[in-house]
Scaffold this active site. Structure first.
Site, PDB file in Angstrom:
ATOM      1  N   GLY A  13       0.698  -3.635   7.047  1.00 56.20           N
ATOM      2  CA  GLY A  13      -0.410  -3.306   7.128  1.00 56.20           C
ATOM      3  C   GLY A  13      -0.608  -2.209   7.206  1.00 56.20           C
ATOM      4  N   THR A  14      -0.031  -0.641   7.279  1.00 52.91           N
ATOM      5  CA  THR A  14      -0.816   0.500   7.491  1.00 52.91           C
ATOM      6  C   THR A  14      -2.028   1.081   6.403  1.00 52.91           C
ATOM      7  OG1 THR A  14       1.090   1.731   7.221  1.00 52.91           O
ATOM      8  CG2 THR A  14       1.269   1.159   9.240  1.00 52.91           C
ATOM      9  N   ASN A  15      -0.454   0.671   5.582  1.00 53.15           N
ATOM     10  CA  ASN A  15      -1.675   0.857   3.878  1.00 53.15           C
ATOM     11  C   ASN A  15      -3.102   0.206   4.464  1.00 53.15           C
ATOM     12  OD1 ASN A  15      -0.403   3.739   2.675  1.00 53.15           O
ATOM     13  ND2 ASN A  15       1.593   2.277   3.187  1.00 53.15           N
ATOM     14  N   ARG A  67      10.243 -20.235  -8.909  1.00 48.59           N
ATOM     15  CA  ARG A  67       9.694 -18.939  -8.916  1.00 48.59           C
ATOM     16  C   ARG A  67       8.380 -19.022  -9.725  1.00 48.59           C
ATOM     17  NH1 ARG A  67      10.635 -15.534  -4.785  1.00 48.59           N
ATOM     18  NH2 ARG A  67       9.916 -13.482  -5.582  1.00 48.59           N
ATOM     19  N   LEU A  95       5.581  -8.253  -9.365  1.00 46.52           N
ATOM     20  CA  LEU A  95       5.041  -8.851 -10.240  1.00 46.52           C
ATOM     21  C   LEU A  95       5.338  -9.764 -10.833  1.00 46.52           C
ATOM     22  CD1 LEU A  95       1.883  -7.308  -9.642  1.00 46.52           C
ATOM     23  CD2 LEU A  95       2.517  -9.717  -8.304  1.00 46.52           C
ATOM     24  N   HIS A 111       4.401   4.261  -3.589  1.00 47.82           N
ATOM     25  CA  HIS A 111       5.060   3.964  -3.645  1.00 47.82           C
ATOM     26  C   HIS A 111       5.764   5.410  -2.560  1.00 47.82           C
ATOM     27  CE1 HIS A 111       9.173   3.537  -4.468  1.00 47.82           C
ATOM     28  NE2 HIS A 111       9.397   4.235  -4.331  1.00 47.82           N
ATOM     29  N   GLU A 149       4.879  -3.726 -16.843  1.00 51.63           N
ATOM     30  CA  GLU A 149       5.666  -4.743 -16.525  1.00 51.63           C
ATOM     31  C   GLU A 149       6.963  -3.922 -16.277  1.00 51.63           C
ATOM     32  OE1 GLU A 149       5.685  -7.690 -19.388  1.00 51.63           O
ATOM     33  OE2 GLU A 149       3.754  -7.079 -19.120  1.00 51.63           O
ATOM     34  N   GLU A 180       0.837  11.834   5.957  1.00 52.66           N
ATOM     35  CA  GLU A 180      -0.192  12.836   5.670  1.00 52.66           C
ATOM     36  C   GLU A 180      -0.145  12.504   3.515  1.00 52.66           C
ATOM     37  OE1 GLU A 180       2.430  16.509   6.029  1.00 52.66           O
ATOM     38  OE2 GLU A 180       3.001  16.258   8.254  1.00 52.66           O
ATOM     39  N   GLU A 182       0.661   8.818   1.870  1.00 51.25           N
ATOM     40  CA  GLU A 182       0.644   7.830   1.848  1.00 51.25           C
ATOM     41  C   GLU A 182      -1.308   7.086   2.185  1.00 51.25           C
ATOM     42  OE1 GLU A 182       2.909   3.743   1.983  1.00 51.25           O
ATOM     43  OE2 GLU A 182       4.602   6.098   2.370  1.00 51.25           O
TER      44      GLU A 182
HETATM   45  C1  GAR Z   1       4.587   1.699   2.953  1.00 54.63           C
HETATM   46  O1  GAR Z   1       5.719   2.944   2.965  1.00 54.63           O
HETATM   47  C2  GAR Z   1       4.777   1.964   0.975  1.00 54.63           C
HETATM   48  O2  GAR Z   1       4.635   2.596   0.262  1.00 54.63           O
HETATM   49  C3  GAR Z   1       6.211   0.826   0.855  1.00 54.63           C
HETATM   50  O3  GAR Z   1       6.173  -0.059   1.394  1.00 54.63           O
HETATM   51  C4  GAR Z   1       5.909   0.158   2.744  1.00 54.63           C
HETATM   52  C5  GAR Z   1       4.705  -0.555   4.048  1.00 54.63           C
HETATM   53  O4  GAR Z   1       4.379  -0.478   4.554  1.00 54.63           O
HETATM   54  N1  GAR Z   1       6.292   0.178  -0.699  1.00 54.63           N
HETATM   55  C6  GAR Z   1       7.446   0.363  -1.425  1.00 54.63           C
HETATM   56  O5  GAR Z   1       8.111   0.567  -0.928  1.00 54.63           O
HETATM   57  C7  GAR Z   1       6.695  -0.439  -2.524  1.00 54.63           C
HETATM   58  N2  GAR Z   1       8.092   0.052  -3.872  1.00 54.63           N
HETATM   59  P1  GAR Z   1       3.249  -0.834   5.219  1.00 54.63           P
HETATM   60  O6  GAR Z   1       2.993  -2.674   5.440  1.00 54.63           O
HETATM   61  O7  GAR Z   1       2.354  -0.577   6.830  1.00 54.63           O
HETATM   62  O8  GAR Z   1       1.771  -0.208   4.253  1.00 54.63           O
END
Ligand code: GAR
Length: 199
Positions: A13-15, A67, A95, A111, A149, A180, A182
């Site tokens: 969850g850093t994002n 699912r 999704l 991404h 989709e 830098e 995300e």
């Molecule tokens: C992030 O680098 C995000 O871009 C990637 O997973 C990581 C999650 O980090 N997502 C993907 O690869 C989606 N295809 P986080 O939990 O620390 O935010």
């Protein structure tokens, strides 16, 4: 009226943290966070949300027989939250079409590469950086796009390039791409889209 949005997470969850910080700092001012939803009850992202006083919910595939049932429960949760925007921040579940159709053009994903490089089925998380290093690219980056989709195929909203360094490991590269690119792009994209949704 700020646009209500929720964030879907699976891991650290850093994002999500970057989004919470951007809300506090007023970088995101056209949107308000309604909840954080995870498929993984152990996701540290849930702790980050709770520490910030944000409602959390877990919809785990393990709690459902099929699912389809899991997908239905996820959709029901998103609808019940009454959000206009859905943000995928390290959400490692593809999704289903019914969720994408319920929020047409209103699901954002971050991404960790410059799409169309290193994206698509099987390209997620650290693996993306392993692939970039294996290919020997000198520049990589991150992309925020609208979810359609397909896999990583929706319209691109923002991208930022990040240099690859000589001694990089997948972990050091992942960290640089996060810091830098995300963590800057995702809050900016949320504000941009939410501002555009204002009446
Ligand atoms: C992030 O680098 C995000 O871009 C990637 O997973 C990581 C999650 O980090 N997502 C993907 O690869 C989606 N295809 P986080 O939990 O620390 O935010």
């Amino acid at each position: 009226m700020p646009v209500r949005f929720c964030v879907l997470v699976s891991g650290g969850g850093t994002n999500l943290q970057a989004i919470l910080d951007a809300l506090d700092a007023g970088v995101i001012k056209s949107a308000q966070i309604a909840a954080v939803v995870s498929n993984n009850p152990g996701a540290y992202a849930l702790t980050r949300a709770r520490n910030h006083g944000v409602e959390t919910a877990v919809i785990s595939p393990k709690s459902y027989e099929t699912r389809d049932d899991f997908h239905d429960a996820l959709l029901e949760k998103l609808v019940s939250l009454d959000v206009r925007l859905v943000v995928l921040a390290g959400f490692m579940v593809t999704l289903p079409p019914q969720v994408i159709r319920a929020f047409p053009g209103r699901i954002l994903n971050v991404h960790p590469s410059l799409i169309p490089s290193f994206c698509g089925v099987g390209c997620y998380g650290l693996r993306v950086h392993e692939m970039a290093l294996a290919r020997g690219v000198k520049v990589t980056g991150a992309t925020v796009h609208v979810v359609d989709e397909g896999v990583d195929s929706g319209p691109i909203l923002l991208q930022k390039a990040v240099e690859v360094h000589g001694g990089d490991t997948p972990e050091t590269l992942q960290r640089r791409v996060m810091e830098e690119a995300e963590w800057v792009l995702l809050p900016r994209a949320i504000e941009m889209v939410a501002a555009g949704m204002q009446p």
